[in-house]
Write a protein that holds these residues in place. Structure first.
Motif, PDB file in Angstrom:
ATOM      1  N   ALA A  14       0.651  -1.367   0.096  1.00  0.00           N
ATOM      2  CA  ALA A  14      -0.086  -0.212  -0.137  1.00  0.00           C
ATOM      3  C   ALA A  14       0.825   1.185   0.038  1.00  0.00           C
ATOM      4  O   ALA A  14       2.152   1.274   0.382  1.00  0.00           O
ATOM      5  CB  ALA A  14      -1.029   0.050   1.181  1.00  0.00           C
ATOM      6  N   THR A  54      -8.294  -1.715   4.097  1.00  0.00           N
ATOM      7  CA  THR A  54      -7.931  -0.419   3.698  1.00  0.00           C
ATOM      8  C   THR A  54      -8.869   0.669   3.142  1.00  0.00           C
ATOM      9  O   THR A  54      -8.474   1.598   3.107  1.00  0.00           O
ATOM     10  CB  THR A  54      -7.153  -0.722   2.552  1.00  0.00           C
ATOM     11  N   TYR A  58      -7.750   4.000   2.127  1.00  0.00           N
ATOM     12  CA  TYR A  58      -7.901   4.376   0.572  1.00  0.00           C
ATOM     13  C   TYR A  58      -9.046   3.924  -0.295  1.00  0.00           C
ATOM     14  O   TYR A  58      -9.236   2.696  -0.472  1.00  0.00           O
ATOM     15  CB  TYR A  58      -6.659   3.077  -0.023  1.00  0.00           C
ATOM     16  N   ASP A  62      -6.871   3.078  -4.235  1.00  0.00           N
ATOM     17  CA  ASP A  62      -5.919   3.626  -4.952  1.00  0.00           C
ATOM     18  C   ASP A  62      -4.342   3.201  -4.504  1.00  0.00           C
ATOM     19  O   ASP A  62      -4.235   3.599  -3.109  1.00  0.00           O
ATOM     20  CB  ASP A  62      -5.769   5.111  -5.230  1.00  0.00           C
ATOM     21  N   GLY A  63      -3.471   2.839  -5.061  1.00  0.00           N
ATOM     22  CA  GLY A  63      -2.134   2.522  -4.686  1.00  0.00           C
ATOM     23  C   GLY A  63      -2.104   1.075  -3.971  1.00  0.00           C
ATOM     24  O   GLY A  63      -0.747   0.706  -3.844  1.00  0.00           O
TER      25      GLY A  63
END
Length: 123
Positions: A14, A54, A58, A62-63
């Motif tokens: 992440a 997450t 997020y 994203d990521g």
């Protein structure tokens, strides 16, 4: 372990996980970059579990990069979970905070392979 028949072991990174680290085990020093979350879910799609973990930080994912998503089943057909993988990495001297490890992706893959095969860990 619930959902053992469909259990998955997964590994993701992440944003913020791209940090440098160094560890010394015995006379061997290993340096690397990056941390990985090693997890287990009884769900067929670990993305559902990852989103639960997450989603606040997020929300669109994203990521988040999923590096490993495999059945959590040993070669003899018995299930395993992330704790078995953590135990192998701990014994190898890998540092971790909860389920996030400071290791190379190859080391994590080798730990999963060791659990799956029952053979010794060999990064």
């Amino acid at each position: 372990m619930t959902g053992a028949a469909t259990g998955r072991v997964y590994v993701y990174s992440a944003p913020g996980y791209d940090t440098e680290w160094t560890r010394t085990t015995g006379s061997t020093t290993v340096s690397g970059r990056g941390r990985y979350k090693v997890g287990y879910t009884g769900r067929e799609d670990p993305r559902v579990r990852i989103k639960e973990q997450t989603g606040t930080l997020y929300p669109g994912g994203d990521g988040i990069v999923i590096h490993i998503d495999e059945p959590a089943v040993r070669d003899d057909g018995t299930p395993f979970d992330d704790h078995a993988v953590h135990k192998v990495l701990d014994a190898a001297g890998v540092q971790r905070a909860s389920e996030v490890v400071e290791a190379t992706l190859d080391e994590v893959k080798a730990a999963i392979a060791a659990v799956r095969s029952g053979l010794a860990y060999d990064p």
